[in-house]
Motif scaffolding. Structure first.
Motif, PDB file in Angstrom:
ATOM      1  N   GLY A   9       5.365  -4.648  23.637  1.00 40.83           N
ATOM      2  CA  GLY A   9       6.854  -5.430  23.181  1.00 40.83           C
ATOM      3  C   GLY A   9       8.340  -5.532  23.123  1.00 40.83           C
ATOM      4  O   GLY A   9       8.855  -5.566  22.585  1.00 40.83           O
ATOM      5  N   GLY A  12      10.609  -7.270  23.410  1.00 43.76           N
ATOM      6  CA  GLY A  12      11.105  -8.348  23.040  1.00 43.76           C
ATOM      7  C   GLY A  12      12.851  -7.946  22.238  1.00 43.76           C
ATOM      8  O   GLY A  12      13.529  -6.869  22.554  1.00 43.76           O
ATOM      9  N   GLY A  15      12.315  -4.229  20.124  1.00 36.29           N
ATOM     10  CA  GLY A  15      11.799  -3.700  21.160  1.00 36.29           C
ATOM     11  C   GLY A  15      12.223  -3.434  21.977  1.00 36.29           C
ATOM     12  O   GLY A  15      12.462  -1.964  22.555  1.00 36.29           O
ATOM     13  N   LEU A  37       5.503 -11.109  27.999  1.00 37.09           N
ATOM     14  CA  LEU A  37       6.297 -12.021  28.538  1.00 37.09           C
ATOM     15  C   LEU A  37       5.628 -13.009  28.075  1.00 37.09           C
ATOM     16  O   LEU A  37       6.001 -13.818  28.407  1.00 37.09           O
ATOM     17  N   THR A  38       5.290 -13.490  26.425  1.00 34.66           N
ATOM     18  CA  THR A  38       6.069 -15.116  26.020  1.00 34.66           C
ATOM     19  C   THR A  38       7.132 -15.359  26.069  1.00 34.66           C
ATOM     20  O   THR A  38       8.010 -14.612  26.469  1.00 34.66           O
ATOM     21  N   ALA A  40       8.991 -14.950  23.354  1.00 35.37           N
ATOM     22  CA  ALA A  40      10.490 -13.878  22.999  1.00 35.37           C
ATOM     23  C   ALA A  40      10.500 -12.801  24.036  1.00 35.37           C
ATOM     24  O   ALA A  40      11.119 -12.482  23.899  1.00 35.37           O
ATOM     25  N   THR A  63      -4.096  -8.284  24.014  1.00 40.04           N
ATOM     26  CA  THR A  63      -5.273  -9.066  23.598  1.00 40.04           C
ATOM     27  C   THR A  63      -6.275  -9.027  24.610  1.00 40.04           C
ATOM     28  O   THR A  63      -7.645  -8.707  24.966  1.00 40.04           O
ATOM     29  N   ALA A  85       4.603  -8.732  18.608  1.00 36.03           N
ATOM     30  CA  ALA A  85       3.242  -9.685  17.980  1.00 36.03           C
ATOM     31  C   ALA A  85       4.139 -10.623  18.196  1.00 36.03           C
ATOM     32  O   ALA A  85       4.979 -10.603  18.717  1.00 36.03           O
ATOM     33  N   GLU A  86       3.495 -12.208  17.506  1.00 37.24           N
ATOM     34  CA  GLU A  86       4.192 -13.280  17.233  1.00 37.24           C
ATOM     35  C   GLU A  86       5.087 -12.675  15.848  1.00 37.24           C
ATOM     36  O   GLU A  86       4.550 -12.200  14.917  1.00 37.24           O
ATOM     37  N   THR A 132       5.994  -5.152   8.790  1.00 34.77           N
ATOM     38  CA  THR A 132       7.019  -6.354   8.566  1.00 34.77           C
ATOM     39  C   THR A 132       7.453  -6.031   7.051  1.00 34.77           C
ATOM     40  O   THR A 132       5.728  -5.537   5.976  1.00 34.77           O
ATOM     41  N   LYS A 161       0.111  -9.423   9.661  1.00 33.99           N
ATOM     42  CA  LYS A 161       1.205  -8.326   9.840  1.00 33.99           C
ATOM     43  C   LYS A 161      -0.346  -7.305   8.724  1.00 33.99           C
ATOM     44  O   LYS A 161       0.162  -6.133   9.296  1.00 33.99           O
ATOM     45  N   SER A 185      12.927  -4.465   6.536  1.00 37.22           N
ATOM     46  CA  SER A 185      13.337  -5.452   5.965  1.00 37.22           C
ATOM     47  C   SER A 185      13.508  -6.855   7.523  1.00 37.22           C
ATOM     48  O   SER A 185      14.433  -6.358   8.914  1.00 37.22           O
ATOM     49  N   HIS A 192      18.972 -11.180  19.623  1.00 38.90           N
ATOM     50  CA  HIS A 192      17.914 -11.579  18.938  1.00 38.90           C
ATOM     51  C   HIS A 192      17.556 -13.342  19.085  1.00 38.90           C
ATOM     52  O   HIS A 192      18.119 -13.878  19.508  1.00 38.90           O
TER      53      HIS A 192
HETATM   54  P1  NAD Z   1       9.775 -10.805  19.211  1.00 41.85           P
HETATM   55  O1  NAD Z   1       9.412 -11.911  18.952  1.00 41.85           O
HETATM   56  O2  NAD Z   1      10.883 -10.890  19.808  1.00 41.85           O
HETATM   57  O3  NAD Z   1       9.494  -9.741  20.809  1.00 41.85           O
HETATM   58  C1  NAD Z   1       7.973  -9.554  19.947  1.00 41.85           C
HETATM   59  C2  NAD Z   1       7.618  -9.271  21.895  1.00 41.85           C
HETATM   60  O4  NAD Z   1       6.236  -8.960  21.952  1.00 41.85           O
HETATM   61  C3  NAD Z   1       8.044 -10.553  22.830  1.00 41.85           C
HETATM   62  O5  NAD Z   1       8.156  -9.363  24.193  1.00 41.85           O
HETATM   63  C4  NAD Z   1       6.684 -10.607  23.240  1.00 41.85           C
HETATM   64  O6  NAD Z   1       6.576 -11.386  24.675  1.00 41.85           O
HETATM   65  C5  NAD Z   1       5.639  -9.472  22.934  1.00 41.85           C
HETATM   66  N1  NAD Z   1       4.344 -10.139  22.803  1.00 41.85           N
HETATM   67  C6  NAD Z   1       4.215 -11.082  22.117  1.00 41.85           C
HETATM   68  N2  NAD Z   1       2.345 -11.553  21.831  1.00 41.85           N
HETATM   69  C7  NAD Z   1       2.391 -10.744  22.627  1.00 41.85           C
HETATM   70  C8  NAD Z   1       0.993  -9.861  23.406  1.00 41.85           C
HETATM   71  N3  NAD Z   1      -0.727 -10.598  23.711  1.00 41.85           N
HETATM   72  N4  NAD Z   1       0.748  -9.124  24.370  1.00 41.85           N
HETATM   73  C9  NAD Z   1       1.876  -8.316  24.711  1.00 41.85           C
HETATM   74  N5  NAD Z   1       2.610  -8.763  23.924  1.00 41.85           N
HETATM   75  C10 NAD Z   1       2.830  -9.252  23.918  1.00 41.85           C
HETATM   76  O7  NAD Z   1       9.661  -9.900  18.151  1.00 41.85           O
HETATM   77  P2  NAD Z   1      11.135  -9.013  17.421  1.00 41.85           P
HETATM   78  O8  NAD Z   1      11.387  -9.820  15.787  1.00 41.85           O
HETATM   79  O9  NAD Z   1      11.834  -7.562  17.639  1.00 41.85           O
HETATM   80  O10 NAD Z   1       9.568  -7.542  16.394  1.00 41.85           O
HETATM   81  C11 NAD Z   1       8.954  -6.351  16.719  1.00 41.85           C
HETATM   82  C12 NAD Z   1       8.125  -6.685  15.730  1.00 41.85           C
HETATM   83  O11 NAD Z   1       8.702  -5.911  14.957  1.00 41.85           O
HETATM   84  C13 NAD Z   1       6.711  -6.892  15.829  1.00 41.85           C
HETATM   85  O12 NAD Z   1       5.595  -5.968  15.386  1.00 41.85           O
HETATM   86  C14 NAD Z   1       7.255  -7.348  13.932  1.00 41.85           C
HETATM   87  O13 NAD Z   1       6.653  -7.839  12.807  1.00 41.85           O
HETATM   88  C15 NAD Z   1       7.876  -6.047  13.387  1.00 41.85           C
HETATM   89  N6  NAD Z   1       9.388  -6.502  12.326  1.00 41.85           N
HETATM   90  C16 NAD Z   1      10.194  -7.447  12.626  1.00 41.85           C
HETATM   91  C17 NAD Z   1      11.129  -7.580  12.107  1.00 41.85           C
HETATM   92  C18 NAD Z   1      13.003  -8.930  12.027  1.00 41.85           C
HETATM   93  O14 NAD Z   1      13.327  -8.950  11.404  1.00 41.85           O
HETATM   94  N7  NAD Z   1      12.585  -9.436  13.721  1.00 41.85           N
HETATM   95  C19 NAD Z   1      11.537  -7.725  11.099  1.00 41.85           C
HETATM   96  C20 NAD Z   1      11.201  -6.515  10.647  1.00 41.85           C
HETATM   97  C21 NAD Z   1       9.297  -5.945  11.374  1.00 41.85           C
END
Ligand code: NAD
Ligand code: TYD
Length: 353
Positions: A9, A12, A15, A37-38, A40, A63, A85-86, A132, A161, A185, A192
Motif C-alpha cells: 500500500g 496510498g 503508505g 494501484l487502485t 487510491a 489477494t 487496504a480498502e 485502525t 480490519k 486514529s 490524502h
Molecule cells: P489509502 O486508501 O490511501 O491507500 C491504500 C493503498 O492500498 C492504495 O495505494 C491502494 O492502491 C492499495 N491497495 C488497495 N487494495 C490493494 C490490493 N488488493 N493489493 C495491493 N494494494 C492494494 O489508505 P490509507 O488511508 O493510506 O491507509 C493505509 C492503512 O492504514 C490501511 O491499512 C488503513 O486501514 C490504516 N489506517 C488508516 C487511517 C487513516 O486515517 N487513513 C487510520 C488508521 C489506520
C-alpha cells in the motif's frame, strides 16, 4: 543493503509517507513497495524518491497468492509493513465485498507468504500489521480506547480490519510468526485522497462547492498528522515487542463541525476571502449509516514504552495541510479527474451545485 522490507500500500496516503521515511532514513534497507494501484494508489505520491537506488515498485494485488509468492521469492524480505487496504467507510457500506477480499483475504495471503518464506527461522524477521482504532467500535462522551478494549467493529470497513487483526495475532500464537500490530486514529496531511473529510472539504471550499457534513456534525474524531503516524510506525517496526499491539493517537479530539469551521477560517485567510465566506458552504446532509459517534485513543503505552509523542496539534497541522493542497493543485486536479466525479455524484448527488 542489509535488510529488505516489503511495504504494502506504499502508493496510498499513509503508505507513501512510510515509504519515503524508510527510503530516505535507511539507505541500507531495500524498500519494495507492493501496491495494486487502485483508485487510491498514486505513484505521483512518490515521484520525489522513486529513483533512489534502494527503492523498488511491484504492482501486485495482495489477494493474488501466486503473484505475492513470486514477489516474496524474488525479494526475500526480512520484514513486511502491511498497509494495503480498502480504507473508506462510505465505500465499505456500498461495496463490502472489496473490503472482505483485500483486507481479510489479502492479509492472510501476505501472512502465508511470510510464513512460507521464513519457514520457522524468525530471527531478524518481522511482520507489522497496520490497523485502525475503528476496530474498537464507538465511544460515548467519556473514555478512551486502550490496547485491551474489546473489539466491537460496526462498519464493513472496521469489521474487515478487525478480522485481519485477529488473523495476524492468530498467526503469531499458532505459528510463532513475529507479528506486531498498531491501531491508529484518523490521519490527515498531504496526499490524502479527497474522499475523506479533510481533503474533501479543502477541495470543495477551494472550488466554492458545498461542504457536506453528515448528520449533526457532532461526531468526534481524534486527528493525527500522517508524519507522526509514520514516525510511530518506524519506532514500532524497530523496537516493538512481537505479539504486542500499540495504540497510536493524536490527543486531538474535534467534533466534525468544529473542525470544519476551523478549516473554513484558515481557508478564508489563505484565499483572501471575506471572513465567514467559506462557512456559508457548510451543508448538513443525511447521516452515514451506522455512523460511529466518537473515537479517542489512549496512546500512553506507546509513549511510555517506546517514547513516542505526537509532535503536532491539529491547528498547526491543518494550516500546513492547507498550504500543501493549495501548492499542489496539479495533484488534486489529477486525482479528482476520471472516476472521482462518478463516485462524488453517487455519494453527494443531492447537494451538487
Ligand atoms: P489509502 O486508501 O490511501 O491507500 C491504500 C493503498 O492500498 C492504495 O495505494 C491502494 O492502491 C492499495 N491497495 C488497495 N487494495 C490493494 C490490493 N488488493 N493489493 C495491493 N494494494 C492494494 O489508505 P490509507 O488511508 O493510506 O491507509 C493505509 C492503512 O492504514 C490501511 O491499512 C488503513 O486501514 C490504516 N489506517 C488508516 C487511517 C487513516 O486515517 N487513513 C487510520 C488508521 C489506520
Ligand atoms: P472520514 O474522513 O471518512 O474518516 P472515518 O469515517 O474513517 O472516521 O470521516 C471523518 C468524519 O467525518 C466521520 O465522522 C464522517 C464525517 N464525514 C462527513 O461529515 N462528511 C463527509 O463528506 C465525509 C467524507 C465524512
Amino acid at each position: 543493503m542489509n535488510k529488505t522490507i516489503i511495504i504494502t500500500g506504499g502508493a496510498g496516503f499513509i503508505g507513501s509517507h512510510v515509504v519515503r521515511l524508510f527510503v530516505t532514513r535507511y539507505p541500507e534497507y531495500r524498500i519494495v513497495n507492493v501496491d495494486k494501484l487502485t483508485y487510491a494508489g498514486n505513484l505521483e505520491n512518490l515521484s520525489d524518491i522513486d529513483r533512489m537506488p534502494n527503492y523498488v515498485f511491484e504492482r501486485t494485488d495482495i489477494t493474488d497468492s501466486a503473484g505475492i509468492q513470486a514477489v516474496f521469492d524474488r525479494h526475500r524480505p526480512d520484514g513486511v509493513i502491511h498497509l494495503a487496504a480498502e480504507s473508506h467507510v462510505d465505500r465499505s457500506i456500498s461495496h463490502p465485498m472489496d473490503f472482505i477480499m483485500t483486507n481479510i483475504v489479502g492479509t492472510v495471503t501476505l501472512l502465508n507468504a511470510a510464513r512460507a518464506l521464513w519457514d520457522g527461522n524468525f530471527s531478524g524477521k518481522r511482520f507489522y500489521h497496520v490497523s485502525t482504532d475503528e476496530v474498537y467500535g464507538s465511544l460515548g462522551a467519556e473514555g478512551f480506547f486502550t490496547e485491551t478494549t474489546a473489539y466491537d467493529p460496526r462498519s464493513p470497513y472496521s469489521a474487515s480490519k478487525a478480522a485481519s487483526d485477529h488473523l495476524a495475532r492468530a498467526y503469531h500464537h499458532t505459528y510463532g510468526l513475529p507479528v506486531v500490530l498498531s491501531n491508529c486514529s484518523n490521519n490527515y496531511g498531504p496526499n490524502h485522497f479527497p474522499e475523506k473529510l479533510i481533503p474533501l472539504a479543502i477541495n470543495n471550499i477551494r472550488n466554492n462547492r458545498p461542504v457536506p457534513i453528515y448528520g449533526s456534525g457532532e461526531n468526534v474524531r481524534d486527528w493525527l498528522h500522517v508524519h507522526d503516524h509514520a514516525r510511530a510506525i518506524d519506532l514500532i517496526f524497530h523496537k516493538g515487542r512481537n505479539g504486542d499491539t500499540y495504540n497510536i493517537g493524536g490527543n486531538n479530539e474535534w467534533t466534525n463541525i468544529d473542525l470544519i469551521r476551523l478549516l473554513c477560517r484558515i481557508m478564508d485567510r489563505k484565499l483572501n476571502r471575506k471572513a465567514g465566506a467559506s462557512e456559508q458552504l457548510i451543508t448538513f446532509v443525511k447521516d452515514r449509516a451506522g455512523h460511529d459517534l466518537r473515537y479517542a485513543i489512549d496512546s500512553s503505552k506507546l509513549q511510555r514504552e517506546l517514547g513516542w509523542t505526537p509532535s503536532m496539534k491539529l491547528e498547526q497541522g491543518l494550516e500546513k495541510t492547507v498550504d500543501w493542497y493549495l501548492a499542489n493543485e496539479k495533484w488534486i486536479n489529477a486525482v479528482v479527474s476520471g472516476d472521482y466525479e462518478r463516485y462524488y455524484e453517487k455519494q453527494y448527488g443531492q447537494i451538487k451545485n
